[in-house]
Enzyme design. Sequence first.
Site, mmCIF file in Angstrom:
data_model
loop_
_atom_site.group_PDB
_atom_site.id
_atom_site.type_symbol
_atom_site.label_atom_id
_atom_site.label_comp_id
_atom_site.label_asym_id
_atom_site.label_seq_id
_atom_site.Cartn_x
_atom_site.Cartn_y
_atom_site.Cartn_z
ATOM 1 N N LYS A 14 39.663 -13.047 -50.526
ATOM 2 C CA LYS A 14 40.504 -14.257 -50.553
ATOM 3 C C LYS A 14 40.295 -15.049 -51.856
ATOM 4 O O LYS A 14 41.265 -15.444 -52.506
ATOM 5 C CB LYS A 14 40.187 -15.169 -49.346
ATOM 6 C CG LYS A 14 40.376 -14.489 -47.990
ATOM 7 C CD LYS A 14 40.105 -15.436 -46.836
ATOM 8 C CE LYS A 14 38.689 -15.960 -46.718
ATOM 9 N NZ LYS A 14 37.659 -14.936 -46.409
ATOM 10 N N ARG A 89 40.603 -21.983 -39.882
ATOM 11 C CA ARG A 89 39.703 -20.966 -39.338
ATOM 12 C C ARG A 89 39.558 -21.064 -37.833
ATOM 13 O O ARG A 89 38.800 -20.283 -37.247
ATOM 14 C CB ARG A 89 38.318 -21.164 -39.965
ATOM 15 C CG ARG A 89 38.007 -20.171 -41.057
ATOM 16 C CD ARG A 89 36.692 -20.611 -41.669
ATOM 17 N NE ARG A 89 35.929 -19.511 -42.145
ATOM 18 C CZ ARG A 89 35.784 -19.224 -43.444
ATOM 19 N NH1 ARG A 89 36.385 -19.923 -44.360
ATOM 20 N NH2 ARG A 89 35.017 -18.222 -43.812
ATOM 21 N N ARG A 128 27.186 -8.696 -53.631
ATOM 22 C CA ARG A 128 27.313 -10.005 -54.280
ATOM 23 C C ARG A 128 26.046 -10.834 -54.090
ATOM 24 O O ARG A 128 25.644 -11.578 -54.978
ATOM 25 C CB ARG A 128 28.523 -10.763 -53.726
ATOM 26 C CG ARG A 128 28.738 -12.078 -54.455
ATOM 27 C CD ARG A 128 29.991 -12.794 -54.039
ATOM 28 N NE ARG A 128 29.925 -13.233 -52.657
ATOM 29 C CZ ARG A 128 30.929 -13.815 -52.015
ATOM 30 N NH1 ARG A 128 32.083 -13.994 -52.627
ATOM 31 N NH2 ARG A 128 30.791 -14.193 -50.764
ATOM 32 N N ARG A 134 24.395 -17.376 -53.405
ATOM 33 C CA ARG A 134 24.936 -17.966 -52.176
ATOM 34 C C ARG A 134 23.995 -17.672 -51.026
ATOM 35 O O ARG A 134 23.740 -16.500 -50.713
ATOM 36 C CB ARG A 134 26.332 -17.389 -51.890
ATOM 37 C CG ARG A 134 27.428 -18.320 -52.324
ATOM 38 C CD ARG A 134 28.785 -17.742 -52.054
ATOM 39 N NE ARG A 134 29.138 -17.682 -50.633
ATOM 40 C CZ ARG A 134 30.383 -17.507 -50.200
ATOM 41 N NH1 ARG A 134 31.368 -17.382 -51.070
ATOM 42 N NH2 ARG A 134 30.648 -17.451 -48.913
ATOM 43 N N ARG A 146 28.514 -14.151 -39.916
ATOM 44 C CA ARG A 146 29.798 -14.677 -40.421
ATOM 45 C C ARG A 146 30.957 -13.826 -39.901
ATOM 46 O O ARG A 146 32.014 -14.345 -39.546
ATOM 47 C CB ARG A 146 29.804 -14.682 -41.951
ATOM 48 C CG ARG A 146 28.940 -15.785 -42.531
ATOM 49 C CD ARG A 146 28.544 -15.511 -43.969
ATOM 50 N NE ARG A 146 29.662 -15.441 -44.889
ATOM 51 C CZ ARG A 146 29.569 -14.933 -46.116
ATOM 52 N NH1 ARG A 146 28.408 -14.450 -46.559
ATOM 53 N NH2 ARG A 146 30.624 -14.912 -46.901
HETATM 54 P P1 AP5 Z 1 35.803 -12.783 -52.395
HETATM 55 O O1 AP5 Z 1 37.038 -12.806 -53.198
HETATM 56 O O2 AP5 Z 1 34.796 -13.865 -52.601
HETATM 57 O O3 AP5 Z 1 36.178 -12.680 -50.844
HETATM 58 P P2 AP5 Z 1 36.347 -13.851 -49.802
HETATM 59 O O4 AP5 Z 1 37.232 -13.314 -48.732
HETATM 60 O O5 AP5 Z 1 36.774 -15.101 -50.498
HETATM 61 O O6 AP5 Z 1 34.837 -13.909 -49.317
HETATM 62 P P3 AP5 Z 1 33.906 -15.148 -49.063
HETATM 63 O O7 AP5 Z 1 32.547 -14.620 -48.851
HETATM 64 O O8 AP5 Z 1 34.033 -16.194 -50.104
HETATM 65 O O9 AP5 Z 1 34.573 -15.589 -47.716
HETATM 66 P P4 AP5 Z 1 34.088 -16.482 -46.598
HETATM 67 O O10 AP5 Z 1 35.341 -16.617 -45.815
HETATM 68 O O11 AP5 Z 1 32.891 -16.061 -45.849
HETATM 69 O O12 AP5 Z 1 33.578 -17.727 -47.433
HETATM 70 P P5 AP5 Z 1 34.017 -19.226 -47.514
HETATM 71 O O13 AP5 Z 1 33.538 -19.710 -48.803
HETATM 72 O O14 AP5 Z 1 35.434 -19.420 -47.134
HETATM 73 O O15 AP5 Z 1 35.144 -11.360 -52.597
HETATM 74 C C1 AP5 Z 1 33.912 -11.022 -52.002
HETATM 75 C C2 AP5 Z 1 33.217 -9.983 -52.909
HETATM 76 O O16 AP5 Z 1 34.009 -8.808 -52.953
HETATM 77 C C3 AP5 Z 1 33.084 -10.464 -54.371
HETATM 78 O O17 AP5 Z 1 31.867 -10.006 -54.880
HETATM 79 C C4 AP5 Z 1 34.273 -9.797 -55.069
HETATM 80 O O18 AP5 Z 1 34.033 -9.571 -56.433
HETATM 81 C C5 AP5 Z 1 34.398 -8.500 -54.293
HETATM 82 N N1 AP5 Z 1 35.771 -8.001 -54.255
HETATM 83 C C6 AP5 Z 1 36.916 -8.737 -54.128
HETATM 84 N N2 AP5 Z 1 37.999 -7.915 -54.115
HETATM 85 C C7 AP5 Z 1 37.512 -6.648 -54.231
HETATM 86 C C8 AP5 Z 1 38.131 -5.366 -54.278
HETATM 87 N N3 AP5 Z 1 39.456 -5.231 -54.198
HETATM 88 N N4 AP5 Z 1 37.338 -4.275 -54.377
HETATM 89 C C9 AP5 Z 1 35.982 -4.415 -54.454
HETATM 90 N N5 AP5 Z 1 35.328 -5.599 -54.440
HETATM 91 C C10 AP5 Z 1 36.099 -6.706 -54.310
HETATM 92 O O19 AP5 Z 1 33.160 -19.873 -46.320
HETATM 93 C C11 AP5 Z 1 31.748 -19.935 -46.365
HETATM 94 C C12 AP5 Z 1 31.248 -20.748 -45.188
HETATM 95 O O20 AP5 Z 1 31.749 -22.103 -45.273
HETATM 96 C C13 AP5 Z 1 31.685 -20.274 -43.793
HETATM 97 O O21 AP5 Z 1 30.834 -19.252 -43.291
HETATM 98 C C14 AP5 Z 1 31.588 -21.561 -42.982
HETATM 99 O O22 AP5 Z 1 30.263 -21.851 -42.647
HETATM 100 C C15 AP5 Z 1 32.062 -22.623 -43.982
HETATM 101 N N6 AP5 Z 1 33.500 -22.858 -43.915
HETATM 102 C C16 AP5 Z 1 34.412 -22.620 -44.903
HETATM 103 N N7 AP5 Z 1 35.640 -22.954 -44.502
HETATM 104 C C17 AP5 Z 1 35.526 -23.395 -43.225
HETATM 105 C C18 AP5 Z 1 36.460 -23.842 -42.265
HETATM 106 N N8 AP5 Z 1 37.771 -23.900 -42.527
HETATM 107 N N9 AP5 Z 1 35.982 -24.212 -41.039
HETATM 108 C C19 AP5 Z 1 34.679 -24.166 -40.755
HETATM 109 N N10 AP5 Z 1 33.732 -23.737 -41.620
HETATM 110 C C20 AP5 Z 1 34.153 -23.350 -42.848
#
Ligand code: AP5
Length: 193
Positions: A14, A89, A128, A134, A146
Amino acid sequence: MFNVILFGPPGSGKGTQSEKLMEKYGLKHLSTGDLLRSEISKKTPLGIEARNFMDKGQLVPDEVVIGMISSLLDNNKEATGFLFDGFPRTSAQAEALDRLLELKNSCISVMIALEVSEKELIHRLVQRGKTSGRADDDNENVIRARIVEYKTKTAAVADYYRKFNKVVEVKGEGSVEEIFEALCKQIEKHSDC
Ligand code: AP5
């Protein structure tokens, strides 16, 4: 306004794809994960509260994230569209977002759901975690927690938007460029609200 939700489990790409989409389409990127991490690094009360949940791989309470998104929508009145990443979410967040957009005479144009196998998600996040700093990436148990949160609380958000015929699925495995092209095709098929 053109408002997109980029949806998918942790590690589905994402954040990576959001960077490219916001540049191409001039959308305002709203990532609740990035916003919460910024609060944590500034050690604000909101950040201190959020950290307790994030470090365990759990979702932060709805009222905290809904409040954050509500003020950001208010502070970006000039935006021509938003790209929501990691929000909504839960069903409560989805309903709140619809109400907030309605106040702007707007709505969600499309939800694009990235589909990636669990094995690949874990592989990406473990990799990562070796360098990202992180806290929620550096332990495989937290990564798995997660994914469980996603399956039990978040996956149903797609069903909410399916009722309005707004969900498209895109394969999230392959090169970043290939996936980006597939996302652009979908975005260009949908119109403003
Ligand atoms: P990346 O692009 O970072 O993927 P992502 O889906 O954004 O993954 P995140 O880990 O950031 O998602 P998340 O939903 O857990 O985190 P968030 O910050 O929202 O890519 C991931 C890896 O893959 C990278 O190394 C990238 O280079 C690699 N990659 C990408 N594309 C690729 C490809 N095509 N091929 C190979 N490799 C690839 O949330 C974190 C925490 O915040 C949550 O757990 C929760 O506690 C809290 N939180 C956030 N939003 C909310 C909400 N709305 N409600 C409640 N809690 C929340």
